[in-house]
Design a protein around this motif. Structure first.
Motif, PDB file in Angstrom:
ATOM      1  N   GLU A 236      -0.999  14.766  -4.136  1.00  0.00           N
ATOM      2  CA  GLU A 236      -0.013  14.774  -5.210  1.00  0.00           C
ATOM      3  C   GLU A 236       0.880  13.535  -5.224  1.00  0.00           C
ATOM      4  N   PRO A 237       1.471  13.092  -4.093  1.00  0.00           N
ATOM      5  CA  PRO A 237       2.305  11.888  -4.146  1.00  0.00           C
ATOM      6  C   PRO A 237       1.535  10.655  -4.614  1.00  0.00           C
TER       7      PRO A 237
ATOM      8  N   SER B 192      10.582  10.489  -7.742  1.00  0.00           N
ATOM      9  CA  SER B 192      10.816  10.136  -9.136  1.00  0.00           C
ATOM     10  C   SER B 192      10.118   8.817  -9.455  1.00  0.00           C
ATOM     11  N   ASP B 193       9.989   8.527 -10.743  1.00  0.00           N
ATOM     12  CA  ASP B 193       9.419   7.249 -11.143  1.00  0.00           C
ATOM     13  C   ASP B 193      10.220   6.089 -10.552  1.00  0.00           C
ATOM     14  N   ALA B 194      11.548   6.211 -10.620  1.00  0.00           N
ATOM     15  CA  ALA B 194      12.409   5.146 -10.115  1.00  0.00           C
ATOM     16  C   ALA B 194      12.231   4.945  -8.616  1.00  0.00           C
ATOM     17  N   ASP B 195      12.039   6.045  -7.876  1.00  0.00           N
ATOM     18  CA  ASP B 195      11.848   5.943  -6.432  1.00  0.00           C
ATOM     19  C   ASP B 195      10.559   5.208  -6.109  1.00  0.00           C
TER      20      ASP B 195
ATOM     21  N   VAL C 225       0.853  -1.182   0.000  1.00  0.00           N
ATOM     22  CA  VAL C 225       0.000   0.000   0.000  1.00  0.00           C
ATOM     23  C   VAL C 225       0.892   1.236   0.000  1.00  0.00           C
ATOM     24  N   LEU C 226       0.724   2.104  -0.982  1.00  0.00           N
ATOM     25  CA  LEU C 226       1.448   3.377  -1.053  1.00  0.00           C
ATOM     26  C   LEU C 226       0.520   4.479  -0.587  1.00  0.00           C
ATOM     27  N   THR C 227       0.936   5.237   0.416  1.00  0.00           N
ATOM     28  CA  THR C 227       0.104   6.293   0.961  1.00  0.00           C
ATOM     29  C   THR C 227       0.977   7.426   1.479  1.00  0.00           C
ATOM     30  N   ALA C 228       0.442   8.629   1.484  1.00  0.00           N
ATOM     31  CA  ALA C 228       1.208   9.780   1.967  1.00  0.00           C
ATOM     32  C   ALA C 228       1.042  10.000   3.459  1.00  0.00           C
ATOM     33  N   ASP C 229      -0.038   9.503   4.042  1.00  0.00           N
ATOM     34  CA  ASP C 229      -0.282   9.801   5.462  1.00  0.00           C
ATOM     35  C   ASP C 229      -1.243   8.766   6.025  1.00  0.00           C
ATOM     36  N   THR C 230      -0.790   7.990   6.998  1.00  0.00           N
ATOM     37  CA  THR C 230      -1.653   7.000   7.636  1.00  0.00           C
ATOM     38  C   THR C 230      -2.352   7.556   8.872  1.00  0.00           C
TER      39      THR C 230
ATOM     40  N   LEU D 212       4.725   7.788   1.301  1.00  0.00           N
ATOM     41  CA  LEU D 212       5.264   8.776   0.371  1.00  0.00           C
ATOM     42  C   LEU D 212       5.210  10.137   1.048  1.00  0.00           C
ATOM     43  N   ASP D 213       6.342  10.644   1.470  1.00  0.00           N
ATOM     44  CA  ASP D 213       6.392  11.921   2.180  1.00  0.00           C
ATOM     45  C   ASP D 213       5.984  13.044   1.235  1.00  0.00           C
ATOM     46  N   PRO D 214       4.911  13.802   1.561  1.00  0.00           N
ATOM     47  CA  PRO D 214       4.483  14.890   0.680  1.00  0.00           C
ATOM     48  C   PRO D 214       5.546  15.958   0.482  1.00  0.00           C
TER      49      PRO D 214
END
Length: 347
Positions: free
Chosen positions: A132-133, A110-113, A70-75, A103-105
């Motif tokens: 945005e992230p 980058s795509d690679a990250d 799960v990719l998220t900016a803030d849990t 994902l820190d806002p």
């Protein structure tokens, strides 16, 4: 900056070999239930594309327990936290493990990250795409592994219907309902304390709640006040809303979420304005504390946990087409009328 080369997927191999992805998976896992000629075609396609077998391929053959990232900016925000709880419950019931990558806002990803955050190529992934992230991660994975990703976010009914990889609720429609309710109570207009939005390249943080609020005011021929922007925290909201609450002409405020509404309730108390006598306040999300404020908060209920479960089931369908596509099983957002809303004072 050069874009990372897209890794060949199991579906690429299947397309080149002219077989199903299940057949490719059987070849990768050494199943005897594949004709020799078919096996040779698949192996040739694997060699030509440089395909690297991964856990996703093994899962299609009914292999060992699987995982989801799960990719998220803030849990810490209520919506993502509740959706994550739904994902975890659904995943663990089927012996899937859950990995979370934040994902820190404040960072530029980058795509690679983003790709490097996945433990393996083709990792089944759910993205909280409300900022945005998350929106950037959604675009990257749609390109890299479209059959192994699902995104959760606030979108219109039309967007949800047009995107088979998207799960969410139409909170703009719910904001419109809440605004219409306040107008029906007799308020001349409704002000809006807005959650953060992003206007970056990837369209993060679409302001559907603000759009629904403004649309109803325009349709009713009422003044559309400038939205008051707020941060996510109660402290930021408290600072932002104080001038609005201090204005006696302001009789109704629709808040972007319940934390913003809690800040507004406190600011009204300190300003000597009674709720709902002088000021009506409506929140959003129906967080657990909303029924226990004094007075109890009128708000919009959204079943984020069920959305999280639905996202996991949709991901399973996209990873393995033999699993039926799930039917959304969560209720539409619903206005919960409690004690912070009422008709405007006659004085």
């Amino acid at each position: 900056m050069a874009q990372p080369k897209k890794a060949a997927s199991i579906w690429d191999v299947a397309r080149l070999a002219g077989v199903s992805h299940q057949t490719v998976s059987r070849v990768v896992n050494g199943s005897p239930r594949v004709a020799a000629a078919t096996r040779d075609k698949v192996l040739e396609a694997i060699a030509e594309l440089g395909y690297r077998p991964n856990r996703l391929a093994r899962s299609l053959a009914g292999g060992a327990a699987e995982s989801v990232t799960v990719l998220t900016a803030d849990t810490s925000l209520y919506g993502p936290e509740a959706a994550l709880r739904g994902i975890e419950k659904a995943a663990r019931a089927l012996d899937w493990s859950v990995q979370i990558s934040v994902l820190d806002p404040a960072d530029t990803h980058s795509d690679a990250d983003i790709i490097a955050r996945l433990p393996r190529a083709g990792e089944p992934t759910i993205i909280m795409a409300h900022d945005e992230p998350g929106m950037r991660a959604k675009q990257v994975l749609l390109d890299q592994q479209p059959h192994a990703m699902v995104a959760i976010g606030p979108y219109t009914a039309e967007e949800l219907a047009a995107s088979p990889w998207l799960v969410g609720m139409d909170d703009g429609k719910a904001a419109a309902e809440a605004t219409r309710y306040l107008l029906d109570l007799g308020h001349t207009t409704v002000h809006h304390l807005a959650i953060p939005t992003s206007t970056g390249t990837f369209g993060g943080g679409k302001a559907h709640r603000a759009e629904g609020w403004a649309r109803v005011l325009r349709e009713a021929g009422r003044p559309v006040p400038e939205p008051v922007p707020s941060g996510w925290t109660i402290a930021e909201a408290f600072k932002a809303v104080q001038p609005l609450v201090a204005d006696p002409e302001v009789t109704a405020i629709l808040c972007g979420n319940d934390h913003l509404a809690l800040a507004t309730l406190r600011a009204a108390h300190l300003a000597g304005r009674s709720v709902p006598g002088d000021l009506s306040i409506v929140g959003f999300d129906n967080t657990p504390f909303s029924a226990y404020t004094t007075p109890a908060l009128t708000t919009v209920n959204q079943d984020f946990e069920s959305v999280g479960r639905g996202a996991f089931e949709l991901l399973r369908h996209r990873v393995d087409g033999s699993i039926p596509r799930p039917v959304p099983g969560w209720p539409e957002p619903e206005l919960i009328v409690r004690e912070t809303s009422g008709p405007p004072s006659s004085s």
